[in-house]
Design an enzyme around this catalytic site. Structure first.
Site, mmCIF file in Angstrom:
data_model
loop_
_atom_site.group_PDB
_atom_site.id
_atom_site.type_symbol
_atom_site.label_atom_id
_atom_site.label_comp_id
_atom_site.label_asym_id
_atom_site.label_seq_id
_atom_site.Cartn_x
_atom_site.Cartn_y
_atom_site.Cartn_z
ATOM 1 C CB CYS A 158 -7.566 6.617 -5.424
ATOM 2 S SG CYS A 158 -8.323 6.861 -7.038
ATOM 3 C CB CYS A 217 -10.887 1.431 -11.194
ATOM 4 S SG CYS A 217 -10.113 1.227 -9.581
HETATM 5 FE FE1 FES Z 1 -8.238 5.025 -8.104
HETATM 6 FE FE2 FES Z 1 -8.320 2.731 -9.257
HETATM 7 S S1 FES Z 1 -7.581 3.159 -7.259
HETATM 8 S S2 FES Z 1 -9.076 4.576 -10.017
#
Ligand code: FES
Length: 137
Positions: A35, A104
């Site tokens: 991400c 996360c």
């Molecule tokens: Fe990457 Fe939450 S979407 S740490």
């Protein structure tokens, strides 16, 4: 049911311990290549306890909330206790996270462990451990 728990929303809106410790004893930096989120975690250590802790996170709301929670959980703990904190502890203390956001909380636990490891490395503890491992082979 809402996507995030009330506790997650509280830590997202008003995160605790945000910032940087300029003369930190240990710094942990972790990122999630999937991400692109990045987390920095700073610790001050006194008598083997986490005396102060702050974070800077460039990431999603859940990453902010989990960063905030890990600092709350780790503050005042011994290094040994803090090393035992897991992503499940972080997610559980936040009243749970949606499965798609569990990674996360992994980031937050890893950042704390990396900061402690950094501190121990500076103290030469990791080197001692590495030598012991080498000898066993
Ligand atoms: Fe990457 Fe939450 S979407 S740490």
């Amino acid at each position: 049911m809402d996507f995030y728990s009330e506790k997650v929303m509280q830590h997202m809106r008003k995160p605790k311990n945000v910032g940087e410790i300029k003369d930190a004893d240990g710094v942990g930096k972790v990122g999630n290549p999937a991400c692109g989120d990045v987390m920095f975690l700073y610790i001050k250590v006194k008598n083997d306890r986490i005396a102060d802790i702050k974070f800077k996170t460039m990431g999603c709301g859940a990453a902010i909330a989990t960063s905030s929670m890990i600092t709350e959980l780790a503050k005042g703990k011994t290094l040994e206790e803090a090393l035992k904190l897991s992503r499940a502890d972080v997610a559980g203390s936040l009243g749970g996270l949606p499965p798609v956001k569990m990674h996360c909380s992994n980031l937050a636990a890893s950042a704390l462990h990396a900061a402690i490891q950094d501190y121990l490395s500076k103290k030469g503890v990791a080197l001692v451990a590495a030598k012991r491992v080498k000898k066993r082979r």
